[in-house]
Design a protein around this motif. Structure first.
Motif, short mmCIF file in Angstrom:
data_model
loop_
_atom_site.label_atom_id
_atom_site.label_comp_id
_atom_site.label_asym_id
_atom_site.label_seq_id
_atom_site.Cartn_x
_atom_site.Cartn_y
_atom_site.Cartn_z
N GLN A 264 11.71 23.38 46.67
CA GLN A 264 10.75 22.32 47.00
C GLN A 264 9.48 22.51 46.18
O GLN A 264 9.37 23.46 45.40
CB GLN A 264 10.48 22.22 48.50
N GLY A 265 8.51 21.62 46.37
CA GLY A 265 7.33 21.60 45.51
C GLY A 265 6.58 22.92 45.47
O GLY A 265 6.18 23.40 44.40
N ARG A 266 6.40 23.53 46.64
CA ARG A 266 5.58 24.76 46.67
C ARG A 266 6.26 25.92 45.94
O ARG A 266 5.60 26.86 45.52
CB ARG A 266 5.21 25.11 48.11
N PHE B 78 -3.60 19.70 46.86
CA PHE B 78 -2.91 19.63 48.15
C PHE B 78 -2.98 21.02 48.80
O PHE B 78 -3.20 22.01 48.11
CB PHE B 78 -1.46 19.18 47.95
N THR C 117 4.87 13.00 58.08
CA THR C 117 4.95 13.18 56.63
C THR C 117 5.97 12.21 56.02
O THR C 117 6.89 11.75 56.70
CB THR C 117 5.34 14.63 56.28
N LYS D 95 11.00 15.82 47.53
CA LYS D 95 11.07 15.30 48.90
C LYS D 95 10.24 14.02 49.06
O LYS D 95 10.29 13.38 50.10
CB LYS D 95 10.58 16.37 49.87
N LYS D 96 9.48 13.68 48.03
CA LYS D 96 8.72 12.43 48.07
C LYS D 96 9.46 11.41 47.18
O LYS D 96 10.46 10.88 47.60
CB LYS D 96 7.27 12.67 47.58
N THR E 204 -3.34 15.42 40.49
CA THR E 204 -2.31 15.09 41.48
C THR E 204 -2.13 13.57 41.53
O THR E 204 -3.09 12.84 41.78
CB THR E 204 -2.72 15.64 42.86
N ARG F 52 -3.77 11.04 58.92
CA ARG F 52 -2.83 10.41 58.00
C ARG F 52 -1.60 9.92 58.75
O ARG F 52 -1.00 10.66 59.54
CB ARG F 52 -2.38 11.42 56.94
N CYS G 120 4.39 14.67 42.53
CA CYS G 120 5.23 14.34 43.71
C CYS G 120 5.45 12.84 43.86
O CYS G 120 6.53 12.41 44.21
CB CYS G 120 4.54 14.80 44.99
N ARG G 121 4.39 12.05 43.63
CA ARG G 121 4.48 10.61 43.90
C ARG G 121 4.21 9.83 42.61
O ARG G 121 3.44 8.88 42.58
CB ARG G 121 3.51 10.24 45.03
N THR H 26 -0.84 23.75 47.29
CA THR H 26 -1.27 24.05 45.92
C THR H 26 -2.47 24.99 45.98
O THR H 26 -2.51 26.02 45.31
CB THR H 26 -1.63 22.75 45.18
N1 F0G Z 1 1.79 18.58 46.21
C1 F0G Z 1 1.54 17.47 46.92
C2 F0G Z 1 0.59 16.45 46.40
C3 F0G Z 1 2.17 17.29 48.16
O1 F0G Z 1 1.90 16.19 48.86
C4 F0G Z 1 3.06 18.29 48.63
C5 F0G Z 1 3.69 18.18 49.93
C6 F0G Z 1 3.31 19.41 47.84
C7 F0G Z 1 2.65 19.52 46.62
C8 F0G Z 1 4.24 20.53 48.27
O2 F0G Z 1 5.56 20.11 48.25
O3 F0G Z 1 6.30 20.33 50.64
O4 F0G Z 1 7.96 20.17 48.78
O5 F0G Z 1 6.62 22.20 49.09
N2 F0G Z 1 3.30 17.37 50.80
C9 F0G Z 1 3.87 17.12 52.10
C10 F0G Z 1 2.99 16.18 52.84
C11 F0G Z 1 4.22 18.34 52.87
O6 F0G Z 1 3.24 15.98 54.05
O7 F0G Z 1 2.08 15.59 52.26
P1 F0G Z 1 6.66 20.75 49.26
#
Ligand code: F0G
Length: 448
Positions: free
Chosen positions: A98-100, A123, A49, A256-257, A181, A396, A216-217, A126
């Protein structure tokens, strides 16, 4: 100059442990052929990741020391809030761990039984949070976004006709919001155009729907817009990013991204009533609104990370180094999702090992082969992760930010070429143990 270099030098190093093929075989068996269960110490190049795995800058580490750990009203929070306001234009900035966590709060407020939430591609967390609320998650990416060979410059775009069809099919009253997204992780790290985001905004205005970004990105997406979208080449990335946010009513962000930190998230909201609801839920499970499940030092690191990620020399290096890996694989006859995405390269595992049927998880088989051969850890994004929702069988290889050098990426390329040369020897897998949700994290497999 043609050579694009890393726009930083290395101040601290972390040694890597070398392992033998026999050691890796044992680790794989112990882990039930699920690399999530392999200890990271036994991984040489970890491309599992790009989330929380980046290297922080000297300024971020300095911020860690400056962190104000006051429970309420910490200086670090105000610095974080001001930086996010400046980048996004939003007034309400909610920190989460974090995101979730941002997703869980948002969908507890807008989700629920009978609701349907569209996205280009949700994702996995999500989708899981939407389904946990009782709502249904629907993917409406354009058809090109499902074709690994299509070179469409914005394969992350959501299909406005499909969106219109969904509104007619389920009724606008059952759709609490539209999500997009950026970049589209589950669809290959592909960007979404500004034109598409503007069209979603106009669509939502016509139907009285709120529009949320999974951002995130966002910086990588903004850079792709600058590079690829007609009329955008002369605009600074900061301005493009600001416009992306201005088109939305809110955003969930995993810092985290593109926040360039090891832990952290953000929830942005425009609507006052939603904001108050979110703040109350935040206090319930994350923490007081000026720290939201984080330490003050984490907020400092985020404030600095969100600024650095928008530096254009960084983004040029970032996007170019991902493309370098992808182009070398394509040139060796290895099919990837084209064109290369922002944060990761996605190998088409169904094409890589056509002798393994989808029911025997070709992506998981390739993940195991890469680990066994060279200690490289990637992740399956296909039938293991998405079950019946899977459209493609992908592996990936996500690139952590500012972590690996070009020679390490050259090693990855050579390893994949060697596995490809002997791909006939790869074997399919069957699941022998699986949890009820998000099974890819803990399921165990056996080789067939
Ligand atoms: N949305 C997207 C598009 C993501 O890629 C991720 C996390 C999240 C939400 C959730 O965020 O991990 O901070 O709770 N993606 C990581 C990955 C885990 O490996 O793609 P999170």
């Amino acid at each position: 100059m043609k050579t694009i270099i890393e726009p930083f030098r290395i101040k601290v190093v972390e040694p890597l442990k070398m392992t033998t093929r026999a050691e890796r075989e044992t680790a794989l068996q112990k882990a039930g052929y699920n690399v999530f269960l392999v200890p990271a110490e036994d991984v040489l190049i970890d491309l599992l990741t790009d989330s929380g795995t980046g290297a922080m800058s000297s300024e971020q580490w300095a911020g860690i020391m400056r962190g104000d750990e006051s429970y309420a009203g910490a200086r670090s929070y105000y610095r974080f809030e001001a930086r996010l306001q400046e980048i996004t234009g939003f007034e309400h900035i909610i920190p989460t761990h974090q995101g979730r966590a941002s997703e869980r709060i948002l969908f507890e407020l807008v989700g629920g039984e009978g609701k349907v939430i569209p996205n280009n591609n949700h994702f996995d967390t999500t989708r899981a949070n939407i389904e946990h609320s009782g709502a249904k998650a629907v993917d409406l990416v354009i058809d090109e976004g499902r074709d690994p060979r299509s070179r469409h410059p914005f394969k992350g775009n959501i299909d406005l006709d499909k969106l219109d069809g969904l509104v007619k099919e389920v009724g606008v009253e059952h759709i609490p919001c539209v999500m997009v997204t950026v970049t589209n992780n589950s669809g290959g790290g592909q960007p979404v155009s500004l034109e598409n985001l503007r069209a979603v905004r106009a669509f939502c205005d016509r139907h009285g729907l709120p529009f949320f970004l999974d951002a995130c990105r966002f910086a990588e997406n903004a850079y792709f817009i600058q590079q690829r979208e007609p009329g955008q080449a002369d605009r600074p990335v900061t301005e493009i990013a600001r416009e992306m946010f201005s088109l939305s009513d809110g955003a969930t962000i995993s810092a985290k991204k593109d926040g360039m930190v090891n832990i952290g998230g953000v929830l942005l909201l425009r609507n006052e009533e939603l904001y108050i609801g979110a703040r109350n839920l935040l206090i319930l499970t994350e923490g007081f609104p000026t720290y939201g499940g984080l330490a003050g030092r984490d907020l400092e690191a985020m404030a600095q990370g969100f600024e650095e990620v928008l530096h254009e020399d960084y983004l040029q290096y970032r996007i170019r180094s991902t493309a370098y890996l992808g182009e070398k694989l394509l040139a060796s006859g290895i099919q990837i999702v084209e064109p290369p995405g922002g944060h990761a390269i996605y190998i088409d595992a169904a094409d890589f090992c056509p002798h393994i049927p989808r029911s025997q998880f070709p992506g998981q088989a390739l993940v195991c082969a890469l680990y066994r051969h060279a200690g490289i850890r990637g992740v399956e994004i296909g039938s293991v992760m998405f079950g019946a929702h899977a459209r493609m069988e992908l592996v990936r290889l996500a690139i952590p930010r500012r972590v690996y050098t070009q020679s390490q990426i050259d090693y990855v390329i050579e390893a994949i070429q060697e596995v490809h040369a002997e791909r006939d020897r790869m074997r399919g897998l069957k699941i022998v143990e699986e949890p009820p949700v998000l099974r890819h994290f803990t399921a165990r497999f056996a080789e067939i």
